[in-house]
Design an enzyme around this catalytic site. Sequence first.
Site, PDB file in Angstrom:
ATOM      1  CG  HIS A 155      -2.140  -0.911   0.982  1.00 46.32           C
ATOM      2  ND1 HIS A 155      -3.440  -0.445   0.989  1.00 46.32           N
ATOM      3  CD2 HIS A 155      -2.231  -2.238   0.736  1.00 46.32           C
ATOM      4  CE1 HIS A 155      -4.276  -1.444   0.764  1.00 46.32           C
ATOM      5  NE2 HIS A 155      -3.565  -2.552   0.608  1.00 46.32           N
ATOM      6  CG  HIS A 161      -6.879  -6.840   1.886  1.00 43.07           C
ATOM      7  ND1 HIS A 161      -7.593  -5.682   2.101  1.00 43.07           N
ATOM      8  CD2 HIS A 161      -5.739  -6.470   1.255  1.00 43.07           C
ATOM      9  CE1 HIS A 161      -6.934  -4.650   1.598  1.00 43.07           C
ATOM     10  NE2 HIS A 161      -5.795  -5.106   1.076  1.00 43.07           N
TER      11      HIS A 161
END
Length: 194
Positions: A92, A165
């Site tokens: 990210h 995730h």
Amino acid sequence: RATINQMKNQMNLTKTLTGVALLALAATMQAQEPAEKASATAKPVEKAIAVLHPTKGSETTGTITFEKDGDSVRVTGEVRGLTPGKHGFHVHEFGDCSAPDATSAGGHFNPTDAPHGAPATDKHHIGDLGNIEADDSGVAKVDMKADFLKFEGPTSILGRGLIVHADADDLKSQPTGDAGGRVACGVIGVANTK
């Protein structure tokens, strides 16, 4: 006579200020030289590491290593505390895991403004690492190689966030692969290779 003395004083003050300015400039240049020499002789980064910490309500932890392997980077490690099955795995934008849900890490690292996709496709985010798969005990072994991961230049992953995730990345939904919430976050930092 007062005017001549004032002019002499002004000239002396100007000389003093010029001298001080030159000394300051010389000191600044000397301070820059070691930094420039150090950066010119610094060894290129060969290895990086991310220690994954659980987000609020999660128990997911792990350690992931990124290591130069020819023109690619090999990504290895282990993630624990997952639900069995596939989980989105992405670099990210920001190395900031301070938010309880790790949203402080921003979106997928995408300096080339590409669409989201699988790491094997022609176009995808630099941060798209696909999925990792946890076994029945909630452990995912990671071992992949990526030629698009770099430790230098505008696409460098150093200092970025690494996110695991809750759900599988479907490798097509824009812009996140519909991979659900974030269960673990770590910062990719230069590894100590001593």
